[in-house]
Design an enzyme around this catalytic site. Sequence first.
Site, mmCIF file in Angstrom:
data_model
loop_
_atom_site.group_PDB
_atom_site.id
_atom_site.type_symbol
_atom_site.label_atom_id
_atom_site.label_comp_id
_atom_site.label_asym_id
_atom_site.label_seq_id
_atom_site.Cartn_x
_atom_site.Cartn_y
_atom_site.Cartn_z
ATOM 1 N N ASP A 102 -0.236 -1.717 1.837
ATOM 2 C CA ASP A 102 -1.394 -0.408 0.829
ATOM 3 C C ASP A 102 -0.730 -0.188 0.208
ATOM 4 O O ASP A 102 0.052 -1.400 -1.032
ATOM 5 C CB ASP A 102 -0.564 0.860 2.504
ATOM 6 C CG ASP A 102 1.027 0.575 2.300
ATOM 7 O OD1 ASP A 102 1.331 0.279 1.284
ATOM 8 O OD2 ASP A 102 1.848 1.346 3.489
ATOM 9 N N SER A 103 -1.237 1.062 -0.469
ATOM 10 C CA SER A 103 -0.702 0.845 -2.095
ATOM 11 C C SER A 103 0.255 0.354 -2.383
ATOM 12 O O SER A 103 1.093 -0.021 -3.518
ATOM 13 C CB SER A 103 -1.381 2.869 -2.437
ATOM 14 O OG SER A 103 0.037 3.025 -2.027
#
Lengths: 79, 417
Positions: free
Chosen positions: A36-37
């Site tokens: 994820d980010s």
Amino acid sequence: MSDIATRVKKIIVDKLGVEEAEVTNEASFTNDLGADSLDTVELIMEFEKEFNISIPDEQAETITTVGQAVAYLEEHAKV
Amino acid sequence: MQLKRVVVTGIGALTPIGNNLQEYWNALINGVSGADFITQFDASKFKTRFACELKNFDPLNYLDRKEVKRIDRFTQTAIISSDQAVIDAGINKDNVNVDRVGVVFASGIGGLITFQEEVVNFAKGDGTPRFNPFFIPKMILDIAAGHISMRHGFRGPNFAVVSACASSTNAIMDAFNLIRLGKADIILTGGAESVISEAGVGGFNAMKALSERNDDPKTASRPYDKERDGFVMGEGSGVLVVEELEHALRRGAKIYCEIAGCGATADAHHITAPHPEGLGAKNVMNVALEDAGMKPGDIDYINTHGTSTPLGDIAEVKAIMDVFGEQAFKVNISSTKSMTGHCLGAAGVVEAIACIQSVVHDIVPPTINHFTDDPELDSRLNFTFDKAQQRTVRAALSNTFGFGGHNACVIVKKYEA
């Protein structure tokens, strides 16, 4: 495989908790390796630490696959 | 509006004396001490070199490697004990209305170990900020409630509760209130704490709050003993599945007990010292009894806050004598912190579980490590020293008090249709 590529892949395996076989040059951090980010930010930080460089944010945003990371680091790494 | 009845239908426990409910209860009634020398960091220069740590706890047995790295130890224990409680209650996202299942979860401090690691790491550098992107979401105290909801898909009310060492009793109270007001069917509640680190032990040592009995850790937590010299830090987590009675009956749930009432008050006196006459403690027991519609004579067991500090133990007992009068000599009193140590933000729920099991099994766990009577304590009181006692336990009351002068109390009773 270059020394840099080996070290890059080791970091990815460690941080993303993925199998080594999944970490191909074409593999995308987010689409293929489940990042994820926050994971991608952590990866960039680990690359900076491992290779003793600072990767500007605008460059970091262009590194989205394993191959792109290896290429960038082979060009810029100071070690 | 008619308030709904609230019962406990699932329990999870990860404590210094047992890694699940059964192990924990067996250790409690057998008087096992969880204290030993600290293994989580090098404490050789610290005034206190022992604590009640979790035993044989490897998070990798429960969580994958990536989760372990991005989740602080306190949240790891929260996740594991909530998994136990969910399984025990027999609930899952397919047999409940997930929008009406919430998580109200406490910690006293939160991710102190993560905070310490990240700040030390920064201080060692050249001033360039290289904070890990998981630093904040790993450290913040409410993240345990978040992780529990994500793991099980429970979408009801979700938040954290903080009142230092009273935190998880306040969480139980909030969960109880949400359910009796009809705002949810089920709430997972409780608390977790894990701060056995340089910052945690060093910080409490500086306040002279911890026992320094390094030559005999296992007897260091000795509430109501004349030679008590401070609390022993514990860690761990406990979770209760609290449920609206009709909902529990409809799905044929196993019912441990009913939550009878709760209370919360403040000392309004000092940041860390208890009110010398136990004023806030006295008020909180009265409030909880009134909430439960009960009299002191209805209570058979009081699980005290009893941290083994010189002042705290006395103030609480004064409060008990005030509230219970002659009845104080008829109840069993014990501090299970003599075995678990003080699990801080998790203490309330870990001790509520002791009360629940006591009500279920009609056994009162002991106050271990009694050597010398304290002349300041009335000898007619039954502190359940050293050995568990069998008696009918119709209802049990659990006190918890936190720095800041927070007092919280919960009363549980046998479930009767």
